[in-house]
Design a protein around this motif. Structure first.
Motif: not given
Length: 219
Positions: A68-70, A80-87
């Motif tokens: 995720f981006q940070v 980026n919470r959405e990217e972290a959850e997707q991963s």
């Protein structure tokens, strides 16, 4: 930025085969690295384990990937919470898909993470504890939304064992992040060992030796 919808991996079979399928280490690299980073390291820890060294899904450059981006700010890292959850979901599906693998035991999965890879390992361990037997968490932290969702001890039937390692001179993710993770692990009722090192944001030979001993003693 381009995001892969399926995790790619390097697979290294176990060097020592026992009866039945091999237990497996899933290695998760840090931001800006790739699946080659931890492959050899993970396969050197314990010959009983097969290894999958995963590539994070977010492409940030040539041979450079992230979970995720940070952004690192004066108030701390902002991710980026959405990217972290997707991963996290992709990692969950990868482990579930191991049930069909002919050589590895999907019931005996250990996650090995460094930095952002540790963040993902802990995210899955706290939210899907039944999927993993153990977690080696090096130089990382627990995301706020994950720690806030952790329920007190006694509400889950199975939790992975955790080895939490951190350098006291880590200037990327300072030691207090690991201390906060230890409190979250304690709250959730996880069995864990927490050790600090005279090191920065890195994996040292001493850490490698301690991981090997922990694997042999616990699995």
């Amino acid at each position: 930025m381009k995001t892969e919808n399926k995790l790619q991996a390097i697979y290294i079979p176990a060097k020592e085969k026992g009866q039945g399928k091999s237990p497996v280490i899933i290695a998760l690299h840090g931001v800006g690295s790739n699946e080659k980073d931890l492959a050899e390291f993970a396969s050197s820890l314990d010959p009983r384990f097969a290894v999958f060294s995963l590539r994070a899904p977010l492409v940030i450059g040539a041979e450079s990937f992230a979970w995720f981006q940070v952004r690192f700010t004066a108030e701390g890292p902002v991710h980026n919470r959405e990217e972290a959850e997707q991963s996290r979901r992709l990692l969950k599906e990868f482990i579930k898909d191991l049930k069909s693998h002919p050589d590895v035991d999907a019931r005996k999965v250990l996650l090995l993470g460094f930095s952002q890879g540790t963040i993902m390992s802990l995210s899955l361990g706290f939210t899907e504890p039944e999927l993993v037997r153990g977690i080696v968490a090096i130089g990382g932290r627990t995301l706020q939304e994950i720690s806030q969702g952790v329920v007190p001890d006694g509400t889950v039937t199975s939790t992975p064992k955790v080895l939490l390692l951190h350098g006291v001179h880590d200037n990327k993710l300072p030691l207090f992040h690991a201390e906060a993770t230890a409190e979250t692990l304690k709250k959730a009722g996880f069995a864990f060992n927490f050790k600090t090192y005279n090191a920065g944001h890195e994996i040292t030979p001493e850490m490698r030796d301690d991981i090997s001993e922990w694997l042999k003693a616990n699995f």
